[in-house]
Design an enzyme around this catalytic site. Structure first.
Site, PDB file in Angstrom:
ATOM      1  N   ASP A 196       0.965   3.019   7.720  1.00  0.00           N
ATOM      2  CA  ASP A 196      -0.004   1.989   7.573  1.00  0.00           C
ATOM      3  C   ASP A 196       0.192   0.690   6.916  1.00  0.00           C
ATOM      4  O   ASP A 196       0.428   0.404   5.632  1.00  0.00           O
ATOM      5  CB  ASP A 196      -1.166   2.849   6.228  1.00  0.00           C
ATOM      6  N   ASN A 204       0.668   7.508   2.506  1.00  0.00           N
ATOM      7  CA  ASN A 204       1.136   6.669   3.620  1.00  0.00           C
ATOM      8  C   ASN A 204       2.642   7.114   4.217  1.00  0.00           C
ATOM      9  O   ASN A 204       3.077   6.257   4.984  1.00  0.00           O
ATOM     10  CB  ASN A 204       1.234   5.180   3.155  1.00  0.00           C
ATOM     11  N   ASP A 219       0.987  -0.973  -0.007  1.00  0.00           N
ATOM     12  CA  ASP A 219      -0.045  -0.172  -0.039  1.00  0.00           C
ATOM     13  C   ASP A 219       1.031   1.211  -0.190  1.00  0.00           C
ATOM     14  O   ASP A 219       0.626   2.233   0.815  1.00  0.00           O
ATOM     15  CB  ASP A 219      -0.799   0.091   1.265  1.00  0.00           C
TER      16      ASP A 219
END
Length: 113
Positions: free
Chosen positions: A48, A35, A30
């Site tokens: 994250d 992030n 991700d």
């Protein structure tokens, strides 16, 4: 818009954080600008880890175990013709890191899919 020198400083720290994740035996899955967090002193931190997978356990995953933001996902993660164990690798994070660099350096909105 950031100065080129600042882009490279931030990108270096982003790349180092991904390397640390990979060296620890995980893929993040991700990686995207939202992030990464920049502290007051300019230090960049990756957060994250909700989608992170342990590399040694990838073969145990099911096809519906892969999620993420399609804007940043590597093409192989979006493919239905590739097995999951072939899709998930450190290469997927590197692709996402490159997409993040493009967005960081240019300010452009990346296209969906």
């Amino acid at each position: 818009m950031l100065e080129e020198e600042d882009v490279w400083k931030i990108f270096y720290q982003m790349a180092c954080s991904i390397k640390h994740v990979h060296d620890s035996g995980f893929v993040h899955l991700d990686v995207k600008l939202t992030n990464f967090f920049v502290k007051d002193d300019g230090t960049v931190k990756l957060g994250d880890f909700g989608l992170a997978k342990e590399i040694s356990k990838i073969s145990q995953l099911k096809d519906d175990d892969v999620e993420g933001d399609s804007i940043y996902m590597a093409p192989e993660l979006l493919s239905y013709s590739t097995s999951l164990s072939e899709k998930i690798s450190q290469k997927a994070d590197i692709f996402s890191l490159g997409a993040s660099l493009l967005e960081l350096a240019s300010g452009m909105n990346l296209p969906q899919n």
